[in-house]
Design an enzyme around this catalytic site. Structure first.
Site, PDB file in Angstrom:
ATOM      1  N   GLY A   8      63.444  66.537  43.211  1.00 32.29           N
ATOM      2  CA  GLY A   8      62.409  67.354  43.846  1.00 32.29           C
ATOM      3  C   GLY A   8      60.989  66.824  43.717  1.00 32.29           C
ATOM      4  O   GLY A   8      60.052  67.454  44.218  1.00 32.29           O
ATOM      5  N   GLY A  10      60.483  63.737  44.848  1.00 33.42           N
ATOM      6  CA  GLY A  10      60.500  62.708  45.891  1.00 33.42           C
ATOM      7  C   GLY A  10      59.992  63.265  47.210  1.00 33.42           C
ATOM      8  O   GLY A  10      59.493  64.393  47.291  1.00 33.42           O
ATOM      9  N   THR A 132      73.048  61.006  54.015  1.00 27.60           N
ATOM     10  CA  THR A 132      72.380  60.265  55.086  1.00 27.60           C
ATOM     11  C   THR A 132      73.349  59.907  56.217  1.00 27.60           C
ATOM     12  O   THR A 132      74.561  59.810  55.985  1.00 27.60           O
ATOM     13  CB  THR A 132      71.779  58.966  54.490  1.00 27.60           C
ATOM     14  OG1 THR A 132      71.442  58.079  55.547  1.00 27.60           O
ATOM     15  CG2 THR A 132      72.774  58.230  53.603  1.00 27.60           C
ATOM     16  N   ASP A 133      72.800  59.660  57.398  1.00 28.44           N
ATOM     17  CA  ASP A 133      73.641  59.193  58.515  1.00 28.44           C
ATOM     18  C   ASP A 133      74.066  57.736  58.318  1.00 28.44           C
ATOM     19  O   ASP A 133      74.950  57.250  59.016  1.00 28.44           O
ATOM     20  CB  ASP A 133      72.904  59.363  59.858  1.00 28.44           C
ATOM     21  CG  ASP A 133      71.601  58.568  59.973  1.00 28.44           C
ATOM     22  OD1 ASP A 133      71.157  57.974  58.965  1.00 28.44           O
ATOM     23  OD2 ASP A 133      71.007  58.552  61.072  1.00 28.44           O
ATOM     24  N   GLU A 134      73.448  57.050  57.332  1.00 27.29           N
ATOM     25  CA  GLU A 134      73.750  55.626  57.161  1.00 27.29           C
ATOM     26  C   GLU A 134      75.186  55.398  56.690  1.00 27.29           C
ATOM     27  O   GLU A 134      75.710  54.290  56.791  1.00 27.29           O
ATOM     28  CB  GLU A 134      72.753  54.976  56.188  1.00 27.29           C
ATOM     29  CG  GLU A 134      71.325  55.177  56.660  1.00 27.29           C
ATOM     30  CD  GLU A 134      70.311  54.273  56.003  1.00 27.29           C
ATOM     31  OE1 GLU A 134      70.691  53.216  55.486  1.00 27.29           O
ATOM     32  OE2 GLU A 134      69.122  54.632  56.019  1.00 27.29           O
ATOM     33  N   TYR A 157      72.970  50.705  49.421  1.00 33.75           N
ATOM     34  CA  TYR A 157      72.491  52.102  49.472  1.00 33.75           C
ATOM     35  C   TYR A 157      73.505  52.992  50.172  1.00 33.75           C
ATOM     36  O   TYR A 157      73.968  53.996  49.618  1.00 33.75           O
ATOM     37  CB  TYR A 157      71.141  52.173  50.193  1.00 33.75           C
ATOM     38  CG  TYR A 157      70.750  53.584  50.601  1.00 33.75           C
ATOM     39  CD1 TYR A 157      70.509  54.562  49.643  1.00 33.75           C
ATOM     40  CD2 TYR A 157      70.640  53.942  51.951  1.00 33.75           C
ATOM     41  CE1 TYR A 157      70.162  55.872  50.017  1.00 33.75           C
ATOM     42  CE2 TYR A 157      70.299  55.236  52.327  1.00 33.75           C
ATOM     43  CZ  TYR A 157      70.057  56.194  51.359  1.00 33.75           C
ATOM     44  OH  TYR A 157      69.730  57.476  51.724  1.00 33.75           O
ATOM     45  N   LYS A 161      75.893  56.092  48.747  1.00 33.40           N
ATOM     46  CA  LYS A 161      75.811  57.466  49.277  1.00 33.40           C
ATOM     47  C   LYS A 161      77.184  57.889  49.834  1.00 33.40           C
ATOM     48  O   LYS A 161      77.596  59.040  49.664  1.00 33.40           O
ATOM     49  CB  LYS A 161      74.748  57.563  50.377  1.00 33.40           C
ATOM     50  CG  LYS A 161      73.316  57.408  49.904  1.00 33.40           C
ATOM     51  CD  LYS A 161      72.837  58.506  48.961  1.00 33.40           C
ATOM     52  CE  LYS A 161      72.674  59.842  49.619  1.00 33.40           C
ATOM     53  NZ  LYS A 161      72.068  60.843  48.699  1.00 33.40           N
TER      54      LYS A 161
HETATM   55  P1  NAD Z   1      62.838  59.513  47.454  1.00 34.78           P
HETATM   56  O1  NAD Z   1      63.186  58.131  47.038  1.00 34.78           O
HETATM   57  O2  NAD Z   1      61.509  59.795  48.044  1.00 34.78           O
HETATM   58  O3  NAD Z   1      63.014  60.520  46.221  1.00 34.78           O
HETATM   59  C1  NAD Z   1      64.096  60.419  45.321  1.00 34.78           C
HETATM   60  C2  NAD Z   1      63.748  61.254  44.093  1.00 34.78           C
HETATM   61  O4  NAD Z   1      64.875  61.191  43.191  1.00 34.78           O
HETATM   62  C3  NAD Z   1      62.522  60.740  43.313  1.00 34.78           C
HETATM   63  O5  NAD Z   1      61.691  61.809  42.962  1.00 34.78           O
HETATM   64  C4  NAD Z   1      63.138  60.100  42.064  1.00 34.78           C
HETATM   65  O6  NAD Z   1      62.278  60.162  40.941  1.00 34.78           O
HETATM   66  C5  NAD Z   1      64.387  60.948  41.881  1.00 34.78           C
HETATM   67  N1  NAD Z   1      65.427  60.242  41.124  1.00 34.78           N
HETATM   68  C6  NAD Z   1      65.892  58.978  41.321  1.00 34.78           C
HETATM   69  N2  NAD Z   1      66.824  58.687  40.392  1.00 34.78           N
HETATM   70  C7  NAD Z   1      66.962  59.787  39.613  1.00 34.78           C
HETATM   71  C8  NAD Z   1      67.773  60.096  38.492  1.00 34.78           C
HETATM   72  N3  NAD Z   1      68.635  59.200  37.966  1.00 34.78           N
HETATM   73  N4  NAD Z   1      67.669  61.321  37.927  1.00 34.78           N
HETATM   74  C9  NAD Z   1      66.794  62.248  38.435  1.00 34.78           C
HETATM   75  N5  NAD Z   1      65.981  61.988  39.479  1.00 34.78           N
HETATM   76  C10 NAD Z   1      66.068  60.778  40.068  1.00 34.78           C
HETATM   77  O7  NAD Z   1      64.011  59.949  48.457  1.00 34.78           O
HETATM   78  P2  NAD Z   1      63.950  60.900  49.728  1.00 34.78           P
HETATM   79  O8  NAD Z   1      63.579  60.105  50.909  1.00 34.78           O
HETATM   80  O9  NAD Z   1      63.186  62.122  49.392  1.00 34.78           O
HETATM   81  O10 NAD Z   1      65.499  61.262  49.866  1.00 34.78           O
HETATM   82  C11 NAD Z   1      66.045  62.373  49.177  1.00 34.78           C
HETATM   83  C12 NAD Z   1      67.535  62.447  49.469  1.00 34.78           C
HETATM   84  O11 NAD Z   1      67.747  62.571  50.874  1.00 34.78           O
HETATM   85  C13 NAD Z   1      68.306  61.217  49.029  1.00 34.78           C
HETATM   86  O12 NAD Z   1      69.537  61.636  48.506  1.00 34.78           O
HETATM   87  C14 NAD Z   1      68.511  60.433  50.303  1.00 34.78           C
HETATM   88  O13 NAD Z   1      69.688  59.670  50.254  1.00 34.78           O
HETATM   89  C15 NAD Z   1      68.607  61.545  51.321  1.00 34.78           C
HETATM   90  N6  NAD Z   1      68.173  61.190  52.690  1.00 34.78           N
HETATM   91  C16 NAD Z   1      66.957  60.616  52.912  1.00 34.78           C
HETATM   92  C17 NAD Z   1      66.555  60.332  54.213  1.00 34.78           C
HETATM   93  C18 NAD Z   1      65.206  59.718  54.511  1.00 34.78           C
HETATM   94  O14 NAD Z   1      64.938  59.355  55.672  1.00 34.78           O
HETATM   95  N7  NAD Z   1      64.294  59.598  53.559  1.00 34.78           N
HETATM   96  C19 NAD Z   1      67.398  60.623  55.287  1.00 34.78           C
HETATM   97  C20 NAD Z   1      68.627  61.231  55.015  1.00 34.78           C
HETATM   98  C21 NAD Z   1      69.004  61.500  53.721  1.00 34.78           C
END
Ligand code: NAD
Length: 348
Positions: A8, A10, A132-134, A157, A161
């Site tokens: 949360g 991120g 993710t869609d990836e 990655y 996932k």
């Molecule tokens: P981000 O990289 O901005 O944030 C990830 C967060 O997870 C960070 O705050 C980090 O400190 C925390 N984190 C990492 N490793 C950790 C651990 N071992 N323990 C606790 N916290 C940890 O990522 P985002 O872009 O906000 O993505 C969030 C989720 O959504 C991810 O699971 C990602 O796969 C998924 N997602 C992202 C997108 C995109 O476009 N950004 C699209 C689809 C899905």
């Protein structure tokens, strides 16, 4: 509602936390604060009585269990992950640790907690695994990813996932844990770390640096404004059916080059320079294994849960560019620390 949000601090997790706190939910953010997690993204809610933060690595099963026991969530939104494809090429082990082992821990902590709940709370409890869609791989010129599209991940990655999604599904089928999975397309919006395409382009353009476009710039992504993703996550957790997957996407397919051009046009309008920002565009070596096209069919989410994206690509991009122009206090320190400045993920 008492919501425990992993990751949360991120990009997407902090948008979800800010939204849920604003809605009056009690929120506990659990985050390791890696290079990608920043308390400054939670600053707008940091002092709210219904917000709490715990610095925990999801790989630490004991600490995770303590957080569940102390907070007593009704729902878990699992977003903690290593999320940058370029980084996964050089640091795959961190992706396996957090995305696979960490997700296993979140599922096990959820299960132990859920099994001990009284019947009524047990029935209402939900775990939303955010993916993710990836995981679906790469599309040709036609077609869309549906929930029944076979998984075909191509990067460390997306493979990590995909594995996490399989674990989440197994915990539903084997243990009956009420898990839902969402698979979303590329997000953009405020508070996105300047290592991802749109903020990299905005900040490089403002600083007069080259605007790196991988390969021929023709790779296509389906862009979704982050707050629309947050609305979808809340809807899926509240009304989705346990054990099901929901695709989330904006029906906004754009090539990377189109995205970069749009950022340049908006900066020409809002942060005029002597020369057009697009003159900084520089084509660079492609990402190894770069998926060509992603596109989401979000029919299930739209028809069953009534979700609609609130922002078009045009309105969302306008909001995003303006936010970065107005919030140097958030991104300035990250830039100074070198986040997103050096290219990652090129094979020697
Ligand atoms: P981000 O990289 O901005 O944030 C990830 C967060 O997870 C960070 O705050 C980090 O400190 C925390 N984190 C990492 N490793 C950790 C651990 N071992 N323990 C606790 N916290 C940890 O990522 P985002 O872009 O906000 O993505 C969030 C989720 O959504 C991810 O699971 C990602 O796969 C998924 N997602 C992202 C997108 C995109 O476009 N950004 C699209 C689809 C899905």
């Amino acid at each position: 509602m008492r919501a425990l949000i992993t990751g949360g601090a991120g990009f997407i997790g902090s948008a979800l936390a800010r939204h849920l706190v604003g809605q009056g939910a009690d929120v506990l953010v659990v985050d390791k604060l890696t290079y990608a997690g920043h308390l400054s993204s939670l600053e707008p809610v940091a002092k709210a009585a219904n917000f709490a933060f715990a610095q925990i690595d999801i790989c630490d099963r004991a600490k995770l269990g303590e957080a569940f026991a102390a907070f007593q969530p009704d729902a878990v939104f699992h977003l903690a992950a290593e999320s940058h494809v370029d980084r996964s090429i050089e640091h795959a082990h961190e992706f396996i640790a957090t995305n696979l082992v960490g997700t296993f821990n979140v599922l096990e902590a959820s299960r132990a907690y859920w099994e001990a709940l009284p019947q009524e709370r047990k029935q209402a409890f939900r775990v939303l695994h955010v993916s993710t869609d990836e995981v679906y791989g790469s599309l040709g010129a036609d077609g869309l990813f549906r929930e029944d599209t076979p998984y075909d991940p191509r990067s460390p990655y997306s493979a990590s996932k995909a594995g996490a999604d399989h674990l989440a599904s197994a915990w539903f089928h084997t243990y009956g844990l009420p898990v839902l999975i969402s698979n979303c397309s590329n997000n953009y919006g405020p508070y996105q770390l300047p290592e991802k395409l749109i903020p990299v382009i905005i900040l490089n353009a403002l600083e007069g640096r080259p605007l790196p476009v991988y390969g021929d710039g023709g790779n296509i992504r389906d862009w979704l404004y982050v707050d629309d993703h947050v609305e979808a996550l809340c809807l899926i957790a509240a009304k989705g059916e346990a054990g099901r997957c929901y695709n989330v996407g904006g029906r906004n397919e754009r090539t990377n080059l189109q995205v970069v051009h749009r950022v340049c046009e908006l900066l020409d309008a809002h942060a005029k320079k002597a020369s057009a920002h697009k003159e900084l565009i520089t084509f660079v070596a492609d990402r190894p294994g770069h998926d060509r096209r992603y596109a989401i069919d979000a029919t299930r989410l739209e028809s069953e849960l009534g979700w609609r994206a609130g922002e078009t690509f045009e309105t969302g991009m306008e909001r995003t560019v303006r936010w970065y122009l107005d919030n140097e206090s958030w991104w300035g320190p990250l830039r100074k620390a070198g986040v997103g400045v050096k290219r990652q993920g090129l094979l020697k």
